[in-house]
Design a protein around this motif. Sequence first.
Motif, PDB file in Angstrom:
ATOM      1  N   LYS A  73     -11.692  55.193 -31.621  1.00  0.00           N
ATOM      2  CA  LYS A  73     -10.826  55.832 -30.638  1.00  0.00           C
ATOM      3  C   LYS A  73      -9.353  55.880 -31.008  1.00  0.00           C
ATOM      4  O   LYS A  73      -8.609  56.678 -30.441  1.00  0.00           O
ATOM      5  CB  LYS A  73     -10.958  55.116 -29.288  1.00  0.00           C
ATOM      6  N   GLU A  74      -8.926  55.044 -31.941  1.00  0.00           N
ATOM      7  CA  GLU A  74      -7.490  54.928 -32.214  1.00  0.00           C
ATOM      8  C   GLU A  74      -7.085  55.222 -33.657  1.00  0.00           C
ATOM      9  O   GLU A  74      -5.908  55.151 -33.976  1.00  0.00           O
ATOM     10  CB  GLU A  74      -7.002  53.515 -31.861  1.00  0.00           C
ATOM     11  N   VAL A  75      -8.029  55.556 -34.502  1.00  0.00           N
ATOM     12  CA  VAL A  75      -7.731  55.763 -35.920  1.00  0.00           C
ATOM     13  C   VAL A  75      -8.253  57.126 -36.377  1.00  0.00           C
ATOM     14  O   VAL A  75      -9.408  57.468 -36.127  1.00  0.00           O
ATOM     15  CB  VAL A  75      -8.347  54.639 -36.790  1.00  0.00           C
ATOM     16  N   LEU A  76      -7.382  57.877 -37.042  1.00  0.00           N
ATOM     17  CA  LEU A  76      -7.777  59.143 -37.671  1.00  0.00           C
ATOM     18  C   LEU A  76      -7.696  58.950 -39.178  1.00  0.00           C
ATOM     19  O   LEU A  76      -6.722  58.392 -39.690  1.00  0.00           O
ATOM     20  CB  LEU A  76      -6.838  60.277 -37.257  1.00  0.00           C
ATOM     21  N   MET A  77      -8.704  59.445 -39.890  1.00  0.00           N
ATOM     22  CA  MET A  77      -8.745  59.288 -41.343  1.00  0.00           C
ATOM     23  C   MET A  77      -8.904  60.635 -42.031  1.00  0.00           C
ATOM     24  O   MET A  77      -9.763  61.422 -41.652  1.00  0.00           O
ATOM     25  CB  MET A  77      -9.927  58.412 -41.741  1.00  0.00           C
ATOM     26  N   GLY A  78      -8.067  60.854 -43.042  1.00  0.00           N
ATOM     27  CA  GLY A  78      -8.198  62.032 -43.885  1.00  0.00           C
ATOM     28  C   GLY A  78      -8.302  63.336 -43.123  1.00  0.00           C
ATOM     29  O   GLY A  78      -7.383  63.739 -42.406  1.00  0.00           O
ATOM     30  N   GLU A  79      -9.434  63.988 -43.255  1.00  0.00           N
ATOM     31  CA  GLU A  79      -9.657  65.300 -42.655  1.00  0.00           C
ATOM     32  C   GLU A  79      -9.388  65.300 -41.151  1.00  0.00           C
ATOM     33  O   GLU A  79      -8.817  66.245 -40.616  1.00  0.00           O
ATOM     34  CB  GLU A  79     -11.095  65.747 -42.932  1.00  0.00           C
ATOM     35  N   GLU A  80      -9.766  64.221 -40.469  1.00  0.00           N
ATOM     36  CA  GLU A  80      -9.541  64.131 -39.014  1.00  0.00           C
ATOM     37  C   GLU A  80      -8.048  64.241 -38.692  1.00  0.00           C
ATOM     38  O   GLU A  80      -7.659  64.941 -37.753  1.00  0.00           O
ATOM     39  CB  GLU A  80     -10.044  62.797 -38.464  1.00  0.00           C
ATOM     40  N   MET A  81      -7.227  63.542 -39.472  1.00  0.00           N
ATOM     41  CA  MET A  81      -5.788  63.566 -39.236  1.00  0.00           C
ATOM     42  C   MET A  81      -5.210  64.963 -39.450  1.00  0.00           C
ATOM     43  O   MET A  81      -4.504  65.492 -38.598  1.00  0.00           O
ATOM     44  CB  MET A  81      -5.069  62.577 -40.158  1.00  0.00           C
ATOM     45  N   LYS A  84      -6.303  67.393 -36.837  1.00  0.00           N
ATOM     46  CA  LYS A  84      -5.672  67.116 -35.543  1.00  0.00           C
ATOM     47  C   LYS A  84      -4.280  67.747 -35.507  1.00  0.00           C
ATOM     48  O   LYS A  84      -3.877  68.334 -34.510  1.00  0.00           O
ATOM     49  CB  LYS A  84      -5.576  65.598 -35.320  1.00  0.00           C
ATOM     50  N   ILE A  85      -3.564  67.675 -36.607  1.00  0.00           N
ATOM     51  CA  ILE A  85      -2.209  68.225 -36.675  1.00  0.00           C
ATOM     52  C   ILE A  85      -2.230  69.754 -36.682  1.00  0.00           C
ATOM     53  O   ILE A  85      -1.495  70.398 -35.945  1.00  0.00           O
ATOM     54  CB  ILE A  85      -1.471  67.727 -37.943  1.00  0.00           C
ATOM     55  N   GLY A  86      -3.071  70.338 -37.525  1.00  0.00           N
ATOM     56  CA  GLY A  86      -3.013  71.786 -37.735  1.00  0.00           C
ATOM     57  C   GLY A  86      -4.173  72.585 -37.206  1.00  0.00           C
ATOM     58  O   GLY A  86      -4.195  73.802 -37.357  1.00  0.00           O
ATOM     59  N   GLY A  87      -5.163  71.935 -36.628  1.00  0.00           N
ATOM     60  CA  GLY A  87      -6.335  72.640 -36.133  1.00  0.00           C
ATOM     61  C   GLY A  87      -7.478  72.592 -37.135  1.00  0.00           C
ATOM     62  O   GLY A  87      -7.292  72.250 -38.307  1.00  0.00           O
ATOM     63  N   THR A  88      -8.653  72.944 -36.677  1.00  0.00           N
ATOM     64  CA  THR A  88      -9.850  72.909 -37.514  1.00  0.00           C
ATOM     65  C   THR A  88      -9.637  73.738 -38.783  1.00  0.00           C
ATOM     66  O   THR A  88      -9.146  74.859 -38.723  1.00  0.00           O
ATOM     67  CB  THR A  88     -11.057  73.456 -36.730  1.00  0.00           C
ATOM     68  N   GLY A  89      -9.991  73.145 -39.916  1.00  0.00           N
ATOM     69  CA  GLY A  89      -9.873  73.839 -41.194  1.00  0.00           C
ATOM     70  C   GLY A  89      -8.589  73.554 -41.953  1.00  0.00           C
ATOM     71  O   GLY A  89      -8.448  73.957 -43.111  1.00  0.00           O
ATOM     72  N   THR A  90      -7.653  72.842 -41.329  1.00  0.00           N
ATOM     73  CA  THR A  90      -6.371  72.554 -41.989  1.00  0.00           C
ATOM     74  C   THR A  90      -6.570  71.748 -43.264  1.00  0.00           C
ATOM     75  O   THR A  90      -5.970  72.037 -44.297  1.00  0.00           O
ATOM     76  CB  THR A  90      -5.419  71.811 -41.031  1.00  0.00           C
ATOM     77  N   TYR A  91      -7.425  70.745 -43.197  1.00  0.00           N
ATOM     78  CA  TYR A  91      -7.665  69.893 -44.360  1.00  0.00           C
ATOM     79  C   TYR A  91      -8.199  70.712 -45.535  1.00  0.00           C
ATOM     80  O   TYR A  91      -7.702  70.598 -46.661  1.00  0.00           O
ATOM     81  CB  TYR A  91      -8.646  68.780 -43.986  1.00  0.00           C
ATOM     82  N   GLU A  92      -9.187  71.549 -45.268  1.00  0.00           N
ATOM     83  CA  GLU A  92      -9.764  72.385 -46.318  1.00  0.00           C
ATOM     84  C   GLU A  92      -8.716  73.336 -46.894  1.00  0.00           C
ATOM     85  O   GLU A  92      -8.663  73.566 -48.101  1.00  0.00           O
ATOM     86  CB  GLU A  92     -10.970  73.161 -45.798  1.00  0.00           C
ATOM     87  N   GLU A  93      -7.893  73.875 -46.028  1.00  0.00           N
ATOM     88  CA  GLU A  93      -6.835  74.786 -46.484  1.00  0.00           C
ATOM     89  C   GLU A  93      -5.832  74.049 -47.379  1.00  0.00           C
ATOM     90  O   GLU A  93      -5.383  74.586 -48.394  1.00  0.00           O
ATOM     91  CB  GLU A  93      -6.125  75.403 -45.285  1.00  0.00           C
ATOM     92  N   GLU A  99      -5.280  73.028 -55.024  1.00  0.00           N
ATOM     93  CA  GLU A  99      -6.009  73.541 -56.188  1.00  0.00           C
ATOM     94  C   GLU A  99      -5.273  74.731 -56.807  1.00  0.00           C
ATOM     95  O   GLU A  99      -5.151  74.828 -58.036  1.00  0.00           O
ATOM     96  CB  GLU A  99      -7.435  73.932 -55.794  1.00  0.00           C
ATOM     97  N   GLU A 100      -4.757  75.626 -55.966  1.00  0.00           N
ATOM     98  CA  GLU A 100      -3.985  76.767 -56.466  1.00  0.00           C
ATOM     99  C   GLU A 100      -2.725  76.292 -57.195  1.00  0.00           C
ATOM    100  O   GLU A 100      -2.380  76.827 -58.262  1.00  0.00           O
ATOM    101  CB  GLU A 100      -3.598  77.695 -55.318  1.00  0.00           C
ATOM    102  N   ALA A 101      -2.057  75.313 -56.638  1.00  0.00           N
ATOM    103  CA  ALA A 101      -0.841  74.773 -57.262  1.00  0.00           C
ATOM    104  C   ALA A 101      -1.174  74.133 -58.607  1.00  0.00           C
ATOM    105  O   ALA A 101      -0.459  74.317 -59.588  1.00  0.00           O
ATOM    106  CB  ALA A 101      -0.175  73.765 -56.336  1.00  0.00           C
ATOM    107  N   LYS A 102      -2.276  73.412 -58.649  1.00  0.00           N
ATOM    108  CA  LYS A 102      -2.712  72.779 -59.896  1.00  0.00           C
ATOM    109  C   LYS A 102      -2.950  73.828 -60.979  1.00  0.00           C
ATOM    110  O   LYS A 102      -2.495  73.689 -62.119  1.00  0.00           O
ATOM    111  CB  LYS A 102      -3.989  71.977 -59.641  1.00  0.00           C
ATOM    112  N   LYS A 103      -3.653  74.905 -60.616  1.00  0.00           N
ATOM    113  CA  LYS A 103      -3.941  75.971 -61.578  1.00  0.00           C
ATOM    114  C   LYS A 103      -2.651  76.629 -62.061  1.00  0.00           C
ATOM    115  O   LYS A 103      -2.494  76.901 -63.251  1.00  0.00           O
ATOM    116  CB  LYS A 103      -4.860  77.019 -60.957  1.00  0.00           C
ATOM    117  N   ALA A 104      -1.716  76.869 -61.154  1.00  0.00           N
ATOM    118  CA  ALA A 104      -0.449  77.500 -61.528  1.00  0.00           C
ATOM    119  C   ALA A 104       0.343  76.604 -62.476  1.00  0.00           C
ATOM    120  O   ALA A 104       0.925  77.087 -63.459  1.00  0.00           O
ATOM    121  CB  ALA A 104       0.374  77.809 -60.278  1.00  0.00           C
TER     122      ALA A 104
END
Length: 112
Positions: A73-81, A84-93, A99-104
Amino acid sequence: MLSDFKPGPLFLEIKTPRPNLDICAESKKKMLYFQALFEGQKPEAYLAFPYNPFVYRKKYDHKFTKQIMDLDKEVLMGEEMWDKIGGTGTYEELLEIAEEAKKAILEKKKAV
């Protein structure tokens, strides 16, 4: 604190995933103060880790965090965090952007 979080006031105490006991206790105190300050406005307060070194939530095993916090109830980890900040899919984005930055960067190094 995120003031534009739609459901209500949001507080994230962002720390490394293996905080010391005193850090956990201080984070818990901040979370409780925040919840008291915004009582009646549906405040959400979490200890947040940008990543989980144990990979899976169920494998998270840091004794100090477990002593002080309710992990469910009180801890968010990785993708959850991030979601939570940016909405569903933020972590994947964020991973895609990294990955794009790495390639560049690698292409730029090859050109030199």
